[in-house]
Design a protein around this motif. Structure first.
Motif, PDB file in Angstrom:
ATOM      1  N   LEU A 154       0.831  -1.209   0.000  1.00 33.37           N
ATOM      2  CA  LEU A 154       0.000   0.000   0.000  1.00 33.37           C
ATOM      3  C   LEU A 154       0.863   1.256   0.000  1.00 33.37           C
ATOM      4  CD1 LEU A 154      -2.787  -1.014   2.507  1.00 33.37           C
ATOM      5  CD2 LEU A 154      -3.079  -0.401   0.116  1.00 33.37           C
ATOM      6  N   GLU A 155       1.908   1.174   0.758  1.00 34.58           N
ATOM      7  CA  GLU A 155       2.787   2.331   0.828  1.00 34.58           C
ATOM      8  C   GLU A 155       3.311   2.672  -0.563  1.00 34.58           C
ATOM      9  OE1 GLU A 155       6.275   1.607   3.078  1.00 34.58           O
ATOM     10  OE2 GLU A 155       6.899   3.706   3.094  1.00 34.58           O
ATOM     11  N   GLN A 156       3.748   1.620  -1.230  1.00 38.48           N
ATOM     12  CA  GLN A 156       4.301   1.860  -2.560  1.00 38.48           C
ATOM     13  C   GLN A 156       3.233   2.383  -3.522  1.00 38.48           C
ATOM     14  OE1 GLN A 156       7.350   1.738  -3.254  1.00 38.48           O
ATOM     15  NE2 GLN A 156       7.482   1.670  -5.502  1.00 38.48           N
ATOM     16  N   MET A 157       2.077   1.804  -3.436  1.00 39.17           N
ATOM     17  CA  MET A 157       0.998   2.246  -4.334  1.00 39.17           C
ATOM     18  C   MET A 157       0.635   3.700  -4.071  1.00 39.17           C
ATOM     19  SD  MET A 157      -1.688  -0.903  -4.412  1.00 39.17           S
ATOM     20  CE  MET A 157      -1.442  -2.338  -5.462  1.00 39.17           C
ATOM     21  N   LEU A 158       0.502   4.030  -2.807  1.00 37.27           N
ATOM     22  CA  LEU A 158       0.103   5.393  -2.469  1.00 37.27           C
ATOM     23  C   LEU A 158       1.195   6.383  -2.854  1.00 37.27           C
ATOM     24  CD1 LEU A 158      -1.511   4.594   0.968  1.00 37.27           C
ATOM     25  CD2 LEU A 158      -2.689   5.555  -0.998  1.00 37.27           C
ATOM     26  N   ARG A 159       2.403   5.928  -2.732  1.00 35.95           N
ATOM     27  CA  ARG A 159       3.499   6.814  -3.088  1.00 35.95           C
ATOM     28  C   ARG A 159       3.466   7.105  -4.585  1.00 35.95           C
ATOM     29  NH1 ARG A 159       8.464   4.766  -0.163  1.00 35.95           N
ATOM     30  NH2 ARG A 159       7.485   5.788   1.609  1.00 35.95           N
ATOM     31  N   ARG A 160       3.112   6.076  -5.307  1.00 32.80           N
ATOM     32  CA  ARG A 160       3.035   6.286  -6.754  1.00 32.80           C
ATOM     33  C   ARG A 160       1.851   7.173  -7.128  1.00 32.80           C
ATOM     34  NH1 ARG A 160       5.610   2.530 -10.346  1.00 32.80           N
ATOM     35  NH2 ARG A 160       3.733   2.502 -11.597  1.00 32.80           N
ATOM     36  N   CYS A 161       0.902   7.273  -6.241  1.00 35.86           N
ATOM     37  CA  CYS A 161      -0.191   8.235  -6.473  1.00 35.86           C
ATOM     38  C   CYS A 161       0.236   9.636  -6.057  1.00 35.86           C
ATOM     39  CB  CYS A 161      -1.426   7.831  -5.667  1.00 35.86           C
ATOM     40  SG  CYS A 161      -2.155   6.277  -6.138  1.00 35.86           S
ATOM     41  N   LEU A 162       1.466   9.752  -5.628  1.00 36.43           N
ATOM     42  CA  LEU A 162       2.008  11.045  -5.171  1.00 36.43           C
ATOM     43  C   LEU A 162       1.368  11.505  -3.866  1.00 36.43           C
ATOM     44  CD1 LEU A 162       2.226  12.926  -8.564  1.00 36.43           C
ATOM     45  CD2 LEU A 162       4.007  11.652  -7.362  1.00 36.43           C
ATOM     46  N   TYR A 163       0.869  10.562  -3.121  1.00 35.69           N
ATOM     47  CA  TYR A 163       0.351  10.916  -1.817  1.00 35.69           C
ATOM     48  C   TYR A 163       1.492  10.905  -0.812  1.00 35.69           C
ATOM     49  CZ  TYR A 163      -4.235   9.885  -3.812  1.00 35.69           C
ATOM     50  OH  TYR A 163      -5.353   9.863  -4.588  1.00 35.69           O
ATOM     51  N   HIS A 164       1.248  11.600   0.255  1.00 33.70           N
ATOM     52  CA  HIS A 164       2.214  11.575   1.354  1.00 33.70           C
ATOM     53  C   HIS A 164       1.784  10.463   2.301  1.00 33.70           C
ATOM     54  CE1 HIS A 164       5.154  13.333   4.115  1.00 33.70           C
ATOM     55  NE2 HIS A 164       4.304  12.982   5.055  1.00 33.70           N
ATOM     56  N   VAL A 165       2.603   9.426   2.379  1.00 35.97           N
ATOM     57  CA  VAL A 165       2.183   8.214   3.069  1.00 35.97           C
ATOM     58  C   VAL A 165       2.874   8.068   4.414  1.00 35.97           C
ATOM     59  CG1 VAL A 165       1.784   5.765   2.801  1.00 35.97           C
ATOM     60  CG2 VAL A 165       2.143   7.179   0.787  1.00 35.97           C
ATOM     61  N   THR A 166       2.087   7.718   5.399  1.00 36.90           N
ATOM     62  CA  THR A 166       2.644   7.316   6.688  1.00 36.90           C
ATOM     63  C   THR A 166       2.069   5.944   6.997  1.00 36.90           C
ATOM     64  OG1 THR A 166       2.516   9.621   7.375  1.00 36.90           O
ATOM     65  CG2 THR A 166       2.938   7.986   9.076  1.00 36.90           C
ATOM     66  N   THR A 167       2.950   5.025   7.343  1.00 29.43           N
ATOM     67  CA  THR A 167       2.456   3.679   7.631  1.00 29.43           C
ATOM     68  C   THR A 167       2.606   3.377   9.102  1.00 29.43           C
ATOM     69  OG1 THR A 167       4.602   2.725   7.152  1.00 29.43           O
ATOM     70  CG2 THR A 167       3.033   2.842   5.343  1.00 29.43           C
ATOM     71  N   ILE A 197      -5.981  -4.820  -2.862  1.00 25.43           N
ATOM     72  CA  ILE A 197      -6.313  -3.458  -3.253  1.00 25.43           C
ATOM     73  C   ILE A 197      -5.502  -3.072  -4.472  1.00 25.43           C
ATOM     74  CG2 ILE A 197      -6.204  -1.061  -2.514  1.00 25.43           C
ATOM     75  CD1 ILE A 197      -6.597  -2.241   0.361  1.00 25.43           C
ATOM     76  N   ARG A 198      -6.188  -2.492  -5.396  1.00 23.69           N
ATOM     77  CA  ARG A 198      -5.519  -2.127  -6.634  1.00 23.69           C
ATOM     78  C   ARG A 198      -5.173  -0.640  -6.609  1.00 23.69           C
ATOM     79  NH1 ARG A 198      -6.230  -5.679 -10.671  1.00 23.69           N
ATOM     80  NH2 ARG A 198      -6.184  -4.063 -12.253  1.00 23.69           N
ATOM     81  N   GLU A 199      -4.183  -0.345  -7.383  1.00 22.41           N
ATOM     82  CA  GLU A 199      -3.703   1.035  -7.398  1.00 22.41           C
ATOM     83  C   GLU A 199      -4.816   1.983  -7.840  1.00 22.41           C
ATOM     84  OE1 GLU A 199      -0.115   1.266  -9.556  1.00 22.41           O
ATOM     85  OE2 GLU A 199       0.205   3.376  -9.100  1.00 22.41           O
ATOM     86  N   GLU A 200      -5.628   1.490  -8.730  1.00 23.15           N
ATOM     87  CA  GLU A 200      -6.695   2.363  -9.255  1.00 23.15           C
ATOM     88  C   GLU A 200      -7.633   2.814  -8.138  1.00 23.15           C
ATOM     89  OE1 GLU A 200      -6.080  -0.722 -10.702  1.00 23.15           O
ATOM     90  OE2 GLU A 200      -4.735   0.226 -12.142  1.00 23.15           O
ATOM     91  N   GLU A 201      -7.851   1.907  -7.205  1.00 21.95           N
ATOM     92  CA  GLU A 201      -8.761   2.269  -6.116  1.00 21.95           C
ATOM     93  C   GLU A 201      -8.149   3.351  -5.239  1.00 21.95           C
ATOM     94  OE1 GLU A 201     -11.087  -1.624  -4.829  1.00 21.95           O
ATOM     95  OE2 GLU A 201      -8.939  -1.935  -4.894  1.00 21.95           O
ATOM     96  N   LEU A 202      -6.869   3.274  -5.081  1.00 21.61           N
ATOM     97  CA  LEU A 202      -6.214   4.241  -4.194  1.00 21.61           C
ATOM     98  C   LEU A 202      -6.087   5.600  -4.856  1.00 21.61           C
ATOM     99  CD1 LEU A 202      -3.448   1.975  -2.684  1.00 21.61           C
ATOM    100  CD2 LEU A 202      -5.572   2.720  -1.648  1.00 21.61           C
ATOM    101  N   LYS A 203      -6.035   5.588  -6.139  1.00 22.16           N
ATOM    102  CA  LYS A 203      -5.926   6.866  -6.830  1.00 22.16           C
ATOM    103  C   LYS A 203      -7.128   7.743  -6.524  1.00 22.16           C
ATOM    104  CE  LYS A 203      -2.984   5.845 -10.758  1.00 22.16           C
ATOM    105  NZ  LYS A 203      -2.980   5.102 -12.018  1.00 22.16           N
ATOM    106  N   ASN A 204      -8.170   7.090  -6.159  1.00 19.82           N
ATOM    107  CA  ASN A 204      -9.451   7.788  -6.038  1.00 19.82           C
ATOM    108  C   ASN A 204      -9.808   8.173  -4.606  1.00 19.82           C
ATOM    109  OD1 ASN A 204     -11.179   8.787  -7.799  1.00 19.82           O
ATOM    110  ND2 ASN A 204     -12.387   6.943  -8.111  1.00 19.82           N
ATOM    111  N   ILE A 205      -8.975   7.826  -3.687  1.00 14.53           N
ATOM    112  CA  ILE A 205      -9.424   8.012  -2.298  1.00 14.53           C
ATOM    113  C   ILE A 205      -9.513   9.474  -1.908  1.00 14.53           C
ATOM    114  CG2 ILE A 205      -8.601   5.784  -1.478  1.00 14.53           C
ATOM    115  CD1 ILE A 205      -6.206   7.271  -0.304  1.00 14.53           C
ATOM    116  N   TRP A 206      -8.903  10.332  -2.654  1.00 16.69           N
ATOM    117  CA  TRP A 206      -9.006  11.763  -2.325  1.00 16.69           C
ATOM    118  C   TRP A 206     -10.455  12.204  -2.311  1.00 16.69           C
ATOM    119  CZ3 TRP A 206     -11.517  14.663  -5.843  1.00 16.69           C
ATOM    120  CH2 TRP A 206     -11.576  14.185  -7.153  1.00 16.69           C
ATOM    121  N   GLN A 207     -11.267  11.519  -3.078  1.00 12.01           N
ATOM    122  CA  GLN A 207     -12.664  11.930  -3.135  1.00 12.01           C
ATOM    123  C   GLN A 207     -13.329  11.862  -1.763  1.00 12.01           C
ATOM    124  OE1 GLN A 207     -15.475   9.055  -4.889  1.00 12.01           O
ATOM    125  NE2 GLN A 207     -13.700   7.732  -5.096  1.00 12.01           N
ATOM    126  N   HIS A 208     -12.848  10.956  -0.937  1.00 12.82           N
ATOM    127  CA  HIS A 208     -13.474  10.860   0.379  1.00 12.82           C
ATOM    128  C   HIS A 208     -13.128  12.057   1.244  1.00 12.82           C
ATOM    129  CE1 HIS A 208     -14.827   6.912  -0.610  1.00 12.82           C
ATOM    130  NE2 HIS A 208     -13.611   6.555  -0.932  1.00 12.82           N
TER     131      HIS A 208
END
Lengths: 660, 156
Positions: A57-70, A145-156
């Motif tokens: 997840l960390e890697q996926m979120l990072r690739r979404c350019l999110y700032h990730v804390t695990t 969890i797929r990367e595509e799903e994480l790309k969209n979490i900003w909507q929440h």
């Protein structure tokens, strides 16, 4: 009158959402520009005891350019969240964790920092997902969890911000409002028009958005979800508030509240989520946002009422109709503000309200009245001539009608008091409203059962004239009719609300009407009447806030207003004659009023955008430049001024203004 | 020759992967994993898979402990373990392991001790197979990287 109230409430709600959109993460608003990089940099906290998933997840979120804390432990995550409040935008949490259940974490996060929490689990069974939603998760992702799903979490994150504002109003009506703004789901809403309230609820259920579902489930058990909004908004909220009061807001915890409420079927989660919203309300109130306050009230009270998309259609259809009598316009716009310029000498100003409200409060205590009833929005005096006219018609109609109308009036007055007292806490307001309602009920000696009905009418915004007839019609007729009516009104309102100040219209209710109602009902008119007047002033305030929000979409509003104005004329004209008759008319009248509100709102918008100069233009045409002179005034002031001026306008003038 | 060796190793990897896919040992999630590997984390896949092995072995030990040591197995805890196992397995695309986990969980929910034991053995078997194959896969990859990294001063 009920209709007017409704309009006012809807306006306020829309205003609040707008403001929030502007202030917060603007993306959802659509109108507001979004930072180009927006989703990038979203601060995400991932909590999962499964380090494999955590790493992925960390890697996926990072690739979404999110700032990730695990974080691999829920307790550590919770501490982190507590220590660094405001450091995260969204939380991703596993459901099963050894040290703390994911739902527990979700609950804490929801109560303490109100962040959007996305649950994830390999368990994709419906029961598990349902559990997550019930606990207030804004999404439930099934592993893998797929990367595509994480790309969209900003909507929440956006949705949460939106819903916070909406939560102030808390009700489905708000959501519907938003929908209209977005132009979504009209079809969905349409069904509610035909069906009863139930239908509306069903529609809500059909919504695909998880968040919305979540809202609904939050409030009620799925088993009781048939009447979810109603349950919370009506007596439950009252009980909730009194429980919180008893405990003290700082010490109120869901468990204790639940115990105090002792409502069967209510779960701790329900209370927790409600408490969370409630705290948000309080926070907002303390901030002192006028618009927000009024909205919140409306929202909480309204919750069961739905807006119908159809309302819009109706309005349009009506729009085609005839001219607006200058009288009606004047009455609608001028009086609510309590402006001296208005035709009527005996306009009650907002100043009177405070005194009146306390009295009303004192009178009744103890019994909880429906929120909807409490909702009643501000009613204002109508110009004397108009009021007489209406009064006569109204009285005729009223004779047959039960006193319910009066009840609705009273609530409206309550609102006024609330709105005026911006500093007050929600609790106080609610209580006041309830008390006032109780009072009214007592006076009227009306049985409580009709609550739902009365509530709905209150939702509707009816111009002063029309309102009298309208309410009368509602009260006499069956509840079902009222409900349908309300919906229409609500719809109209939502449509109109984006445009802006409905308060103007609301204010317009004539004293004569109120009095007439009081007489008919056997109600002592003075107490309730004055409160209603005060409410008008409140609305004006709200309108100011709205204006700001509205500024973004000035052109649109103007267009609508032009279209609407003609409709109003037609409605009113017919109104006088038929006032007592049919429910259908009532709705029409309401629509007309709404339009009137729209117009007013538009004016306000105009002011806002082109700071006062725009107003000047508009009014100038009709009045001959009176408005222009006052460009320096503040928004609030302007709104009021503008309204009185309108009185003098002939329908044609107004039209010309809009077209321009 | 060595350059050709790198290509051949690449082909070997593809063949092995195709086999694993064909057998249903892996699914497309594994490809997702590979796509996540970039310059910032060049060994991402093997890193994650190693974490997975580490975690899985802990889980397997715990599961076996629950099933063997107690008279009355803690099925709830077993279910939680299996959920985690399912989550991590599906996240790396270990399809067959995940499927066995599903069956295992179903047995545990029925408090079916015998079914659980059977499922556990199957799970261990699947896990070992996966581990061996993935080890093989990473070994080939390591060789390939080495081969591709070799320079040939003679040629240039």
């Amino acid at each position: 009158m009920a209709a007017l109230q409704r309009v006012a409430s809807s306006v306020s709600t829309s205003a609040s959402s707008y403001s929030s959109a502007r202030g917060g993460v603007a993306a959802a608003a659509g109108d507001v520009p979004v930072p180009e990089q927006f989703p990038a940099g979203l601060r995400v906290l991932v909590v999962d005891d499964d380090t494999t998933c955590l790493r992925i997840l960390e890697q996926m979120l990072r690739r979404c350019l999110y700032h990730v804390t695990t974080c691999s432990q829920a307790t550590v995550a919770l501490n982190m969240l507590r220590e660094r409040k405001g450091f995260f935008d969204v939380v991703l949490s596993d459901v099963h964790m050894p040290d703390m259940d994911g739902f527990k974490l979700l609950e804490h996060v929801g109560l303490e920092m109100d962040l959007p929490v996305i649950m994830m689990s390999a368990d994709g069974r419906t029961s598990a997902v349902m559990r997550g939603i019930k606990h207030g998760a804004c999404d439930y992702l099934i592993k893998p969890i797929r990367e595509e799903e994480l790309k969209n979490i900003w909507q929440h994150v956006i949705r949460k911000k939106w819903n916070e504002n909406k939560d102030f109003e808390q009700s489905g009506s708000l959501e519907d409002n938003d929908r209209h703004k977005r132009g979504n789901d009209d079809i969905e809403n349409a069904c509610s028009v035909n069906e009863g309230t139930e239908g509306a609820l069903k529609c809500q259920k059909r919504r695909s958005s998880v968040k919305e579902e979540d809202d609904e489930l939050e409030n009620d058990d799925p088993s009781t979800s048939k009447k979810p909004r109603v349950v919370w908004s009506v007596e439950l909220h009252q009980q909730f508030v009194s429980a919180v009061n008893q405990l003290g807001i700082d010490k109120a915890v869901p468990k204790r509240i639940l115990e105090l409420m002792s409502v069967p079927g209510l779960t701790r989660e329900n209370v927790a989520s409600h408490l969370q919203k409630f705290r948000l309300y309080l926070k907002r109130l303390s901030v002192g946002q006028q618009g927000g306050i009024s909205n919140a009230f409306c929202g909480s009270l309204d919750s069961n009422v739905k807006f119908n998309p159809l309302g819009r259609f109706d309005i349009q259809a009506l729009a085609v109709a005839g001219q607006i009598p200058p009288q009606t316009l004047a009455a609608l716009q001028a009086d609510p503000l309590g402006r001296p310029t208005g035709p009527t000498g005996g306009i009650v100003t907002t100043v009177d309200q405070p005194a009146l409200l306390p009295t009303s409060v004192q009178a009744s205590k103890g019994i909880a009245i429906e929120h909807g009833v409490a909702f009643g929005q501000p009613l204002v005096k109508c110009p004397s001539n108009i009021s007489k006219h209406f009064v006569e018609d109204a009285t005729k109609g009223f004779g047959a009608w039960p006193s319910n109308n009066l009840a609705t009036v009273g609530p409206s007055s309550n609102l006024g008091g609330i709105s005026t007292q911006h500093g007050n806490i929600m609790l106080d307001i609610l209580q006041q409203q309830q008390r006032q309602l109780q009072q009214q009920h007592q006076v009227l000696s009306l049985p409580e059962p009709s609550r739902s009905i009365t509530v709905q009418p209150s939702c509707l915004v009816v111009p002063s004239q029309s309102s009298v007839c309208f309410q009368a019609g509602n009260s006499s007729t069956s509840v079902n009719q009222n409900s349908s009516y309300n919906r229409n009104a609500a719809i109209d309102y939502s449509l109109l609300s984006p445009q802006s100040n409905n308060s103007m219209n609301i204010g317009q209710l004539s004293e004569g009407d109120l009095k007439a109602a009081g007489i008919v009902g056997g109600y002592p008119g003075q107490g309730p009447m004055s409160p209603s007047v005060s409410s008008c002033s409140i609305n004006a305030d709200n309108s100011a806030a709205r204006r700001v929000q509205n500024t973004s979409m000035p052109t649109r509003a103007a267009r609508q207003s032009s279209g609407l104005a003609p409709n109003i004329c037609g409605v009113q004209g017919s109104y006088g004659a038929k006032s007592g008759e049919v429910l259908d008319q009532g709705p029409l009248a309401n629509l007309g009023f709404n339009r009137g509100t729209c117009i007013a709102s538009q004016f306000a918008v105009g002011q806002f955008e082109t700071p006062f100069t725009s107003q000047g233009k508009i009014y100038v045409e009709g009045n001959g430049n009176k408005v222009k002179q006052e460009p320096s005034m503040e928004f609030m002031v302007n709104a009021r001024v503008g309204i009185p001026l309108l009185q003098h306008f002939s329908p044609s003038d107004i039209m010309s203004v809009y077209t321009e | 020759m060595l350059g050709l060796g790198a290509d051949r190793l690449r082909a070997d990897m593809s063949r092995l992967l195709a086999l694993l896919f064909h057998q249903g040992v892996l699914d497309e999630q594994f490809l997702q994993l590979q796509q996540l590997q970039d310059e910032s984390s060049p060994n991402f896949v093997s890193e994650v898979v190693n974490i997975y092995f580490h975690e899985s072995e802990k889980l397997l030990r715990s599961l076996r402990g629950i099933l063997m040591d107690r008279e009355f197995s803690d099925y709830k805890k077993m279910g939680i373990h299996l959920n985690q196992f399912m989550g991590s397995s599906s996240s790396i695309g270990a399809k067959r392991v995940r499927n066995v986990c599903v069956a295992f969980r179903a047995a545990s929910e029925q408090n079916n001790r015998a079914g659980c034991l059977r499922a556990l053995e199957l799970l261990e078997h699947e896990y070992c197979y996966l581990k061996n194959k993935l080890h093989e896969f990473f070994q080939i990859e390591q060789q390939r990287v080495l081969a591709a990294g070799v320079r040939y001063p003679m040629q240039n």
